[in-house]
Structures are given as structure tokens and as C-alpha cells.
Design a protein around this motif. Structure first.
Motif, PDB file in Angstrom:
ATOM      1  N   SER A  65       9.476   4.147  -2.601  1.00 43.79           N
ATOM      2  CA  SER A  65       9.624   5.054  -1.459  1.00 43.79           C
ATOM      3  C   SER A  65      10.618   4.485  -0.452  1.00 43.79           C
ATOM      4  O   SER A  65      10.493   3.356  -0.019  1.00 43.79           O
ATOM      5  CB  SER A  65       8.274   5.297  -0.785  1.00 43.79           C
ATOM      6  OG  SER A  65       7.762   4.103  -0.270  1.00 43.79           O
ATOM      7  N   TRP A 111       9.562   1.220   5.497  1.00 45.44           N
ATOM      8  CA  TRP A 111       8.807   0.005   5.221  1.00 45.44           C
ATOM      9  C   TRP A 111       9.468  -1.214   5.857  1.00 45.44           C
ATOM     10  O   TRP A 111       8.793  -2.188   6.172  1.00 45.44           O
ATOM     11  CB  TRP A 111       8.600  -0.201   3.724  1.00 45.44           C
ATOM     12  CG  TRP A 111       9.860  -0.360   2.927  1.00 45.44           C
ATOM     13  CD1 TRP A 111      10.538   0.613   2.269  1.00 45.44           C
ATOM     14  CD2 TRP A 111      10.583  -1.571   2.713  1.00 45.44           C
ATOM     15  NE1 TRP A 111      11.646   0.089   1.655  1.00 45.44           N
ATOM     16  CE2 TRP A 111      11.697  -1.255   1.911  1.00 45.44           C
ATOM     17  CE3 TRP A 111      10.408  -2.880   3.110  1.00 45.44           C
ATOM     18  CZ2 TRP A 111      12.618  -2.214   1.516  1.00 45.44           C
ATOM     19  CZ3 TRP A 111      11.322  -3.844   2.716  1.00 45.44           C
ATOM     20  CH2 TRP A 111      12.420  -3.502   1.926  1.00 45.44           C
ATOM     21  N   TYR A 126       0.809  -1.211   0.000  1.00 42.35           N
ATOM     22  CA  TYR A 126       0.000   0.000   0.000  1.00 42.35           C
ATOM     23  C   TYR A 126       0.851   1.273   0.000  1.00 42.35           C
ATOM     24  O   TYR A 126       0.324   2.364  -0.121  1.00 42.35           O
ATOM     25  CB  TYR A 126      -0.926   0.006   1.220  1.00 42.35           C
ATOM     26  CG  TYR A 126      -0.210  -0.297   2.516  1.00 42.35           C
ATOM     27  CD1 TYR A 126       0.406   0.708   3.242  1.00 42.35           C
ATOM     28  CD2 TYR A 126      -0.139  -1.602   2.991  1.00 42.35           C
ATOM     29  CE1 TYR A 126       1.073   0.438   4.409  1.00 42.35           C
ATOM     30  CE2 TYR A 126       0.534  -1.884   4.170  1.00 42.35           C
ATOM     31  CZ  TYR A 126       1.134  -0.869   4.874  1.00 42.35           C
ATOM     32  OH  TYR A 126       1.798  -1.154   6.030  1.00 42.35           O
ATOM     33  N   LEU A 127       2.172   1.130   0.137  1.00 39.77           N
ATOM     34  CA  LEU A 127       3.061   2.293   0.124  1.00 39.77           C
ATOM     35  C   LEU A 127       3.424   2.663  -1.311  1.00 39.77           C
ATOM     36  O   LEU A 127       3.392   1.814  -2.204  1.00 39.77           O
ATOM     37  CB  LEU A 127       4.335   1.979   0.919  1.00 39.77           C
ATOM     38  CG  LEU A 127       4.124   1.655   2.396  1.00 39.77           C
ATOM     39  CD1 LEU A 127       5.440   1.252   3.042  1.00 39.77           C
ATOM     40  CD2 LEU A 127       3.530   2.829   3.122  1.00 39.77           C
ATOM     41  N   PRO A 128       3.777   3.908  -1.557  1.00 41.22           N
ATOM     42  CA  PRO A 128       4.158   4.313  -2.917  1.00 41.22           C
ATOM     43  C   PRO A 128       5.379   3.548  -3.424  1.00 41.22           C
ATOM     44  O   PRO A 128       6.293   3.244  -2.658  1.00 41.22           O
ATOM     45  CB  PRO A 128       4.497   5.803  -2.768  1.00 41.22           C
ATOM     46  CG  PRO A 128       3.952   6.225  -1.450  1.00 41.22           C
ATOM     47  CD  PRO A 128       3.818   5.003  -0.614  1.00 41.22           C
ATOM     48  N   ALA A 129       5.391   3.226  -4.693  1.00 37.05           N
ATOM     49  CA  ALA A 129       6.515   2.482  -5.285  1.00 37.05           C
ATOM     50  C   ALA A 129       7.796   3.293  -5.198  1.00 37.05           C
ATOM     51  O   ALA A 129       7.810   4.492  -5.467  1.00 37.05           O
ATOM     52  CB  ALA A 129       6.200   2.162  -6.734  1.00 37.05           C
TER      53      ALA A 129
END
Length: 66
Positions: free
Chosen positions: A19, A30, A14-17
């Protein structure tokens, strides 16, 4: 249900690619999310095995001897 939530939180899809910032203790955030999730998963499984898993056979519960 709780184990499924912990697993879904532990995989940071769900985190931005790409990041990697902010950094926490020198590692991407992460990694911290995954490590905390892994620890929580281990705690939940341990708790379930120790307090919720009934492994006694019916004869043992009744107190009968063979």
C-alpha cells in the motif's frame, strides 16, 4: 509500556502489503506514520532521561561529603 506501543505503531506491519496510497506531502502514508512515531519515541526517551531517571548516588542524595 509507552515506548513499546510507539515502536509497534512505528513499524507499519499492520498495513496492507504494497500500500502506497494515499500520499501525504508526496510520500506514502506509512512513511509519515513511521516519522511521527520516531519523533514521539525521541520525545518520550528525552522526557524519561530528564525527569524520571535518578542518576544521583546515595551519598549525593544524603548530602554527605567524602
Amino acid at each position: 509500556m509507552a515506548l513499546a506501543v510507539v515502536v509497534l505503531v512505528g513499524v507499519p506491519f499492520y498495513l496492507p502489503a504494497g500500500s502506497t496510497h494515499p500520499m501525504v506531502l508526496g510520500v506514502p502514508y506509512w512513511v509519515v506514520i513511521s516519522a511521527v512515531s520516531t519523533l514521539l519515541f525521541a520525545v518520550l526517551v528525552t522526557w524519561a532521561c530528564l525527569y524520571r531517571w535518578n542518576i544521583e548516588e546515595p551519598e549525593e542524595e544524603a548530602g554527605g561529603d567524602r
